[in-house]
Write an enzyme that holds these catalytic residues in place. Structure first.
Site, PDB file in Angstrom:
ATOM      1  N   LYS A  22       0.833  -1.214   0.000  1.00  0.00           N
ATOM      2  CA  LYS A  22       0.000   0.000   0.000  1.00  0.00           C
ATOM      3  C   LYS A  22       0.865   1.262   0.000  1.00  0.00           C
ATOM      4  O   LYS A  22       0.620   2.189  -0.754  1.00  0.00           O
ATOM      5  CB  LYS A  22      -0.947   0.014   1.209  1.00  0.00           C
ATOM      6  CG  LYS A  22      -1.907  -1.170   1.259  1.00  0.00           C
ATOM      7  CD  LYS A  22      -2.907  -1.047   2.393  1.00  0.00           C
ATOM      8  CE  LYS A  22      -2.306  -1.057   3.774  1.00  0.00           C
ATOM      9  NZ  LYS A  22      -1.627  -2.329   4.156  1.00  0.00           N
ATOM     10  N   ARG A  27      -9.610   0.393   8.938  1.00  0.00           N
ATOM     11  CA  ARG A  27      -9.021  -0.902   9.280  1.00  0.00           C
ATOM     12  C   ARG A  27     -10.081  -1.850   9.838  1.00  0.00           C
ATOM     13  O   ARG A  27      -9.800  -3.003  10.104  1.00  0.00           O
ATOM     14  CB  ARG A  27      -8.029  -0.637  10.366  1.00  0.00           C
ATOM     15  CG  ARG A  27      -6.610  -1.017  10.420  1.00  0.00           C
ATOM     16  CD  ARG A  27      -5.774  -1.342   9.306  1.00  0.00           C
ATOM     17  NE  ARG A  27      -4.463  -1.736   9.749  1.00  0.00           N
ATOM     18  CZ  ARG A  27      -3.333  -1.098   9.452  1.00  0.00           C
ATOM     19  NH1 ARG A  27      -3.349  -0.041   8.681  1.00  0.00           N
ATOM     20  NH2 ARG A  27      -2.187  -1.554   9.890  1.00  0.00           N
ATOM     21  N   ARG A  48      11.776  -6.340   5.363  1.00  0.00           N
ATOM     22  CA  ARG A  48      11.607  -4.905   5.087  1.00  0.00           C
ATOM     23  C   ARG A  48      12.534  -4.052   5.964  1.00  0.00           C
ATOM     24  O   ARG A  48      12.695  -4.313   7.156  1.00  0.00           O
ATOM     25  CB  ARG A  48      10.142  -4.508   5.347  1.00  0.00           C
ATOM     26  CG  ARG A  48       9.882  -3.028   5.165  1.00  0.00           C
ATOM     27  CD  ARG A  48       8.443  -2.721   4.933  1.00  0.00           C
ATOM     28  NE  ARG A  48       7.613  -2.916   6.120  1.00  0.00           N
ATOM     29  CZ  ARG A  48       6.301  -2.684   6.132  1.00  0.00           C
ATOM     30  NH1 ARG A  48       5.687  -2.294   5.027  1.00  0.00           N
ATOM     31  NH2 ARG A  48       5.606  -2.876   7.233  1.00  0.00           N
ATOM     32  N   ARG A  67      11.308  -2.014  11.446  1.00  0.00           N
ATOM     33  CA  ARG A  67      10.216  -1.629  12.351  1.00  0.00           C
ATOM     34  C   ARG A  67      10.036  -2.716  13.410  1.00  0.00           C
ATOM     35  O   ARG A  67      10.100  -3.896  13.100  1.00  0.00           O
ATOM     36  CB  ARG A  67       8.905  -1.486  11.556  1.00  0.00           C
ATOM     37  CG  ARG A  67       8.778  -0.151  10.846  1.00  0.00           C
ATOM     38  CD  ARG A  67       7.631  -0.103   9.878  1.00  0.00           C
ATOM     39  NE  ARG A  67       6.360  -0.621  10.382  1.00  0.00           N
ATOM     40  CZ  ARG A  67       5.217  -0.579   9.697  1.00  0.00           C
ATOM     41  NH1 ARG A  67       5.189  -0.029   8.486  1.00  0.00           N
ATOM     42  NH2 ARG A  67       4.108  -1.064  10.197  1.00  0.00           N
ATOM     43  N   ARG A  98      -0.212  -9.280  13.422  1.00  0.00           N
ATOM     44  CA  ARG A  98      -0.790  -8.264  12.517  1.00  0.00           C
ATOM     45  C   ARG A  98      -1.610  -8.916  11.414  1.00  0.00           C
ATOM     46  O   ARG A  98      -2.646  -8.400  11.010  1.00  0.00           O
ATOM     47  CB  ARG A  98       0.326  -7.398  11.923  1.00  0.00           C
ATOM     48  CG  ARG A  98       0.926  -6.460  12.950  1.00  0.00           C
ATOM     49  CD  ARG A  98       2.252  -5.910  12.488  1.00  0.00           C
ATOM     50  NE  ARG A  98       2.120  -4.991  11.379  1.00  0.00           N
ATOM     51  CZ  ARG A  98       3.079  -4.778  10.474  1.00  0.00           C
ATOM     52  NH1 ARG A  98       4.214  -5.445  10.529  1.00  0.00           N
ATOM     53  NH2 ARG A  98       2.894  -3.902   9.514  1.00  0.00           N
TER      54      ARG A  98
END
Ligand code: AMP
Length: 214
Positions: free
Chosen positions: A14, A89, A128, A161, A172
């Site tokens: 996204k 969300r 990531r 992160r 998540r």
């Protein structure tokens, strides 16, 4: 110019697609994750309240996020269109968004769902690395920076992160399945949902999104 929601699991792309869509349409991205992380970094009242939820991979309470987005949507630059990234969300947030947009005399033009399978999501999230300076995302294998731990764009420091660590990724993705995935039906019912396959080059996925927006 369009008012768009980008829907998709964590790691679907996204944020990456938002950057291309900003260039394509000249409209702002409203990333609730980015805004919340900036608040955590700056230790604002909102950031202090949000931090524990974010570290656990849980959703931040609706009232905090809804108010934050409603305020942002009132900004002048959103009059030409906007990309909502990471919001809504859950169904309650989607209902609140509708109320906010009604007050502003606006509507959502399309909800683009970027679809990626779970194995690929885990692979993307666990590798990531994000720039502390400009927020650009890299991947240790699929999109490595020229110099390890240094951002190609701004020279900032790259970091992982906390919520991209393995145990939090699982949580998540569970939260996505339970709370966010039902939004696909929600927007399908309103005739606003367009699915786009999130696999392939970044630019080819952008092309598919632009086509889906018509
Ligand atoms: P993201 O960068 O979109 O993956 O978001 C990172 C974290 O910020 C999420 O795991 C949540 O803790 C929080 N967050 C972001 N957007 C929302 C939202 N719309 N509602 C509640 N929490 C959110």
């Amino acid at each position: 110019m369009p008012n768009i929601i980008l829907l998709g699991a964590p790691g679907a792309g996204k944020g990456t697609q938002s950057k291309n869509l900003i260039a394509q349409y000249g409209i702002p991205q409203i990333s609730t994750g980015d805004i919340l992380r900036a608040n955590v970094r700056n230790k604002t009242e909102l950031g202090v309240k949000a931090k524990d939820f974010m570290d656990k991979g849980a959703l931040v309470p609706n009232e905090l996020v809804v108010e934050m987005v409603a305020g942002r949507l009132e900004d002048e630059d959103c009059n030409k269109g906007f990309i909502l990234d990471g919001f809504p969300r859950n169904i309650a947030q989607a209902d609140e968004l509708k109320v906010t947009l009604d007050k502003l005399g606006k509507d959502i033009d399309a909800t683009i769902g970027i679809e990626v399978d779970k194995k690929e999501l885990v692979r993307r999230l666990s590798g990531r690395r994000v720039c502390r300076g400009c927020g650009e995302a890299f991947h240790v294998i699929f999109n490595p920076p020229v110099n390890i731990d240094v951002c190609d764009s701004c020279g900032g420091e790259l970091y992982q992160r906390d919520d991209d660590k393995e145990e939090t990724i699982e949580k998540r993705l569970e939260v996505y399945d339970e709370e966010t995935h039902p939004l696909i039906e929600y927007y399908k019912d309103k005739g606003l949902y367009r699915a786009v396959a999130g696999i392939g080059s970044v630019d080819s996925i952008t092309e598919a999104i632009v086509k889906a927006l018509g």
